[in-house]
Design an enzyme around this catalytic site. Structure first.
Site, PDB file in Angstrom:
ATOM      1  N   LYS A  54      31.307  31.156  47.469  1.00 28.13           N
ATOM      2  CA  LYS A  54      30.558  30.873  46.637  1.00 28.13           C
ATOM      3  C   LYS A  54      29.273  29.928  47.687  1.00 28.13           C
ATOM      4  CE  LYS A  54      33.378  29.206  42.856  1.00 28.13           C
ATOM      5  NZ  LYS A  54      34.967  28.414  41.878  1.00 28.13           N
ATOM      6  N   GLN A  98      36.388  22.233  43.053  1.00 32.71           N
ATOM      7  CA  GLN A  98      37.463  23.847  42.386  1.00 32.71           C
ATOM      8  C   GLN A  98      38.794  23.706  41.864  1.00 32.71           C
ATOM      9  OE1 GLN A  98      36.246  26.962  43.543  1.00 32.71           O
ATOM     10  NE2 GLN A  98      38.075  27.925  43.073  1.00 32.71           N
ATOM     11  N   ASP A 121      29.393  24.849  36.139  1.00 30.17           N
ATOM     12  CA  ASP A 121      31.008  25.418  35.956  1.00 30.17           C
ATOM     13  C   ASP A 121      30.584  25.361  34.227  1.00 30.17           C
ATOM     14  OD1 ASP A 121      33.182  26.863  37.643  1.00 30.17           O
ATOM     15  OD2 ASP A 121      33.502  24.919  38.267  1.00 30.17           O
TER      16      ASP A 121
HETATM   17  N1  GUN Z   1      39.721  28.134  40.119  1.00 22.02           N
HETATM   18  C1  GUN Z   1      39.705  29.628  40.009  1.00 22.02           C
HETATM   19  N2  GUN Z   1      37.960  30.024  39.387  1.00 22.02           N
HETATM   20  C2  GUN Z   1      37.394  28.804  38.661  1.00 22.02           C
HETATM   21  C3  GUN Z   1      35.983  28.304  38.496  1.00 22.02           C
HETATM   22  O1  GUN Z   1      35.509  29.319  38.322  1.00 22.02           O
HETATM   23  N3  GUN Z   1      35.719  27.434  39.063  1.00 22.02           N
HETATM   24  C4  GUN Z   1      36.305  25.743  39.701  1.00 22.02           C
HETATM   25  N4  GUN Z   1      35.721  25.248  38.988  1.00 22.02           N
HETATM   26  N5  GUN Z   1      37.517  26.452  39.907  1.00 22.02           N
HETATM   27  C5  GUN Z   1      37.880  27.852  40.001  1.00 22.02           C
END
Ligand code: GUN
Length: 287
Positions: A54, A98, A121
């Site tokens: 990211k 996350q 998100d």
């Molecule tokens: N863990 C796995 N996929 C995601 C996601 O798209 N966003 C977040 N915040 N955590 C994750």
């Protein structure tokens, strides 16, 4: 019939390029670059990889990324206080925590603490509620990426029957809401579905997000359907596969996503788009 592959990497690259052009235009207009805080708790290797990807995507598209890292034993109060600070910081547009979080932390409380207009998100109940009410604000990244992939192959949506397999909070459920919004007639299948083969065999669009290799048999796929495989499973021999039997499904479908190279890269691309959107919304004066 041999299905045409949907090239997720190419579609994601186009989304990232759009975001880059928009962030460049912002700075030309004298506005600051969008900023995304990525909050990682602990040292789960998979989460570390996701967060790194990211942050690399942020670098590519001109978004400032602000890493926040806590040890795995951080208290919930300390984490929530940090979320409050990020919420209040006018120089931060997006806050991403996350997941998964360690077991002693209530993930729902943390997600609900993120300001809805910084929830890039799209997991906050406000944003999911807006999607359910056909007035989307920030939308969950993976389902939004799937819609982008479907649009890239000219999917008409209306009068089509979409079947979503998997009813998770972060993918399956918002996926169904997104498909409803397009005008597709939408069915959601889950662990209690009586006859999965029968449901899938009636689908013009199949979106599967369960995390079980081989769950969807290739010969269930209706001739000419479009198959989007969100599954990402590592087999004992090291191969990465989706939830659908790829080779057999490919003989029947019109379009299909490969794993890897399909949905995977889209999630991060849509996160960048959401962060830009959050920044643009923050700039828009409320009259
Ligand atoms: N863990 C796995 N996929 C995601 C996601 O798209 N966003 C977040 N915040 N955590 C994750």
């Amino acid at each position: 019939m041999t299905a045409q592959l949907i090239d997720g990497r190419a579609v994601a690259a186009a989304v990232l390029d759009r975001v880059l052009q928009a962030t460049l235009q912002r700075t030309e207009r004298g506005l600051r670059a969008p900023a995304l805080a990525t909050v990682l708790v602990g040292n789960d290797p998979a989460s570390e990889v996701y967060v790194r990807n990211k942050r690399l995507a942020c670098d590519k598209v001109g978004i400032r990324s602000i890493p926040v890292h806590f040890d795995a034993d951080v208290t919930q109060e300390k984490l929530l206080t940090r979320v409050d600070m990020l919420n209040a910081d006018p120089l931060i547009d997006g806050v991403l925590v996350q997941l998964p979080l360690p077991r002693h932390i209530d993930a729902t409380r943390v997600i609900e603490r993120i300001r809805a207009d910084k929830d890039v998100d799209g997991f906050h109940p406000y944003n999911l509620g807006r999607l359910a009410q056909r007035m989307p604000t920030l939308r969950p990244c993976t389902p939004l990426g799937v819609i982008e992939l479907l649009k890239s192959v000219g999917e008409p949506f209306k009068r089509r029957h979409a079947v979503v397999v998997g009813a998770s909070n972060h993918v399956g459920r918002p996926m169904a809401l997104e498909l409803l919004l397009t005008g597709a007639t939408t069915t959601v299948c889950h662990r209690f579905t009586y006859d999965l083969a029968e449901e899938v065999s009636r689908a013009d669009i199949v979106v599967v997000a369960v995390g079980r290799p081989g769950l969807i048999h290739g010969d269930w796929i209706k001739a000419g359907a479009t198959v989007i495989d969100v599954g990402m499973n590592r087999l004992a021999d090291g191969r990465l596969v989706g939830d659908c039997e790829f080779e057999r499904a490919r003989e029947r479908a019109a379009f299909i996503t490969p794993v890897p190279g399909g949905v995977g890269t889209m999630t991060v691309a849509m996160l960048m788009q959401n962060t830009l959107q959050a920044a643009e919304t923050a700039d828009t004066p409320i009259s």
